[in-house]
Design a protein around this motif. Sequence first.
Motif, PDB file in Angstrom:
ATOM      1  N   UNK A  95       2.682   1.782  -9.685  1.00 54.04           N
ATOM      2  CA  UNK A  95       2.063   0.459  -9.870  1.00 54.04           C
ATOM      3  C   UNK A  95       1.071   0.172  -8.739  1.00 54.04           C
ATOM      4  N   UNK A  96       0.029  -0.609  -9.029  1.00 57.69           N
ATOM      5  CA  UNK A  96      -0.909  -0.975  -7.957  1.00 57.69           C
ATOM      6  C   UNK A  96      -0.296  -1.959  -6.960  1.00 57.69           C
ATOM      7  N   UNK A  97      -0.848  -1.996  -5.742  1.00 55.56           N
ATOM      8  CA  UNK A  97      -0.351  -2.925  -4.711  1.00 55.56           C
ATOM      9  C   UNK A  97      -0.411  -4.356  -5.252  1.00 55.56           C
ATOM     10  N   UNK A  98       0.585  -5.146  -4.893  1.00 58.16           N
ATOM     11  CA  UNK A  98       0.654  -6.533  -5.350  1.00 58.16           C
ATOM     12  C   UNK A  98       1.536  -6.701  -6.578  1.00 58.16           C
ATOM     13  N   UNK A  99       1.889  -5.604  -7.264  1.00 60.44           N
ATOM     14  CA  UNK A  99       2.751  -5.709  -8.455  1.00 60.44           C
ATOM     15  C   UNK A  99       4.122  -6.246  -8.058  1.00 60.44           C
ATOM     16  N   UNK A 138      15.300  -4.046   1.308  1.00 61.95           N
ATOM     17  CA  UNK A 138      16.546  -3.306   1.547  1.00 61.95           C
ATOM     18  C   UNK A 138      16.394  -1.909   0.929  1.00 61.95           C
ATOM     19  N   UNK A 139      17.020  -0.903   1.521  1.00 61.59           N
ATOM     20  CA  UNK A 139      16.813   0.468   1.016  1.00 61.59           C
ATOM     21  C   UNK A 139      17.161   0.631  -0.465  1.00 61.59           C
ATOM     22  N   UNK A 140      18.274   0.012  -0.937  1.00 60.04           N
ATOM     23  CA  UNK A 140      18.642   0.215  -2.352  1.00 60.04           C
ATOM     24  C   UNK A 140      17.646  -0.489  -3.279  1.00 60.04           C
ATOM     25  N   UNK A 141      17.069  -1.592  -2.812  1.00 59.98           N
ATOM     26  CA  UNK A 141      16.072  -2.315  -3.609  1.00 59.98           C
ATOM     27  C   UNK A 141      14.792  -1.469  -3.713  1.00 59.98           C
ATOM     28  N   UNK A 142      14.348  -0.926  -2.555  1.00 60.11           N
ATOM     29  CA  UNK A 142      13.136  -0.094  -2.569  1.00 60.11           C
ATOM     30  C   UNK A 142      13.354   1.153  -3.425  1.00 60.11           C
ATOM     31  N   UNK A 197       0.817  -1.217   0.000  1.00 60.17           N
ATOM     32  CA  UNK A 197       0.000   0.000   0.000  1.00 60.17           C
ATOM     33  C   UNK A 197       0.848   1.263   0.000  1.00 60.17           C
ATOM     34  N   UNK A 198       1.921   1.262   0.821  1.00 61.67           N
ATOM     35  CA  UNK A 198       2.664   2.514   0.951  1.00 61.67           C
ATOM     36  C   UNK A 198       4.159   2.368   0.694  1.00 61.67           C
ATOM     37  N   UNK A 199       4.593   1.293   0.080  1.00 64.42           N
ATOM     38  CA  UNK A 199       6.031   1.150  -0.179  1.00 64.42           C
ATOM     39  C   UNK A 199       6.337  -0.163  -0.865  1.00 64.42           C
ATOM     40  N   UNK A 200       7.426  -0.794  -0.421  1.00 64.20           N
ATOM     41  CA  UNK A 200       7.868  -2.024  -1.067  1.00 64.20           C
ATOM     42  C   UNK A 200       8.298  -3.035  -0.021  1.00 64.20           C
ATOM     43  N   UNK A 201       8.015  -4.315  -0.279  1.00 65.76           N
ATOM     44  CA  UNK A 201       8.693  -5.363   0.483  1.00 65.76           C
ATOM     45  C   UNK A 201       9.390  -6.259  -0.525  1.00 65.76           C
TER      46      UNK A 201
END
Length: 356
Positions: free
Chosen positions: A194-198, A180-184, A157-161
Amino acid sequence: MTLLDRIATEISATGPMYFDRFMEMALYDPGDGFFGAGRLRSHREGDFLTSPEVSPLFGETLARFVAGERDRIGGLDAVIDCGAGSGALLAGLVDEIPDLLSYAVEVSPAARESIQARVPGVVVVGALDEIPERLRGVIIANELVDNLPAAVAVRTGDGWEEEAVAIVGDRLGAAPVAARPDVAAWAERFAPGLPAGSRVEVQLGAARWLLAALQTIDAGAVVMIDYGDTADGLRNRRAQGTVRTYRAHHLGPDPLLEPGATDITMDVAFDALAAVAAEAGAEVEYSTQAEFLTRWGLRDRLSELRHAELDAARSGPVMERLQLRSRVTEAETLLHPRGLGDFRALVVRRPSTATA
Ligand SMILES: C[S@@+](CC[C@H](N)C(=O)[O-])C[C@H]1O[C@@H](n2cnc3c(N)ncnc32)[C@H](O)[C@@H]1O
């Protein structure tokens, strides 16, 4: 201990494994990795068929590109084929420019053996850092960067995992972990909106490879040809992500099922590579494979071959006509707009002024 056991042991010791580390082990483990061990992968009896395996005209056309770079920068020390496979590309290229020092960089021992036998005179090494730096050179990477280890980021919803690899029951399975910060940061920059779940493959390994390639040449160019697209083109594919496996010319199983037994690949994020190059001060030219090969004369060669085929049909021996027919068909395959012709070519040039 099998590769699967070694992956499981590392996960037990340190927790879920980032997908880029998993790819590194599954593809490059020296004893059991898909490329690190085993037979030659890139040929008709192997796991995938690439442009140079389809036609010698691919290497011949690349030779004209290399000659163009030689003229642009006023001389060339070497051409370097990275991930050179069976040596098919270099064989076609060296036929056209026999006096040029050529290197093959190849991680697979079976492929290195094939290159050495097929292209005498080529210097075969296992890694790019074995090549002297600051060359005036052209580096070619056909279907290499799609294999370089990438992390998998999932939009929340609000970032990346990140989607890591864990032990689930008695097998490997996906596990969400903090990004990881560089990945995000990469995902935020190159896969915006992109929508959540992408699912996005974060291609930091490819970026590092390109920087190392640019470090190797003082003047000249790096050309990467592969499947992939820019963020706009990849948008729909990112609903599911583009990671996939290949084996024996067919899509293979889930990458977590048989590490080491299948290729693991993804669509290349070309705008991310173009950004790396531009930030390193290089000039960037992006096109489809068909446009690139046309610019370097393949359509002219095709039309010559079609004329020769017509002449042979009127008066030549049957064998000659059949041979010309297959050359024509092969060239058409390289240019096909729904096949290899729709691959992308990214040319990154060190400006000629850098040679001063
Ligand atoms: C898909 S094949 C393409 C082969 C060849 N370029 C062609 O077009 O036929 C990828 C090749 O890259 C090699 N490879 C993969 N990762 C590599 C790396 N990091 N360094 C050098 N070679 C690599 C593999 O062993 C394999 O031969």
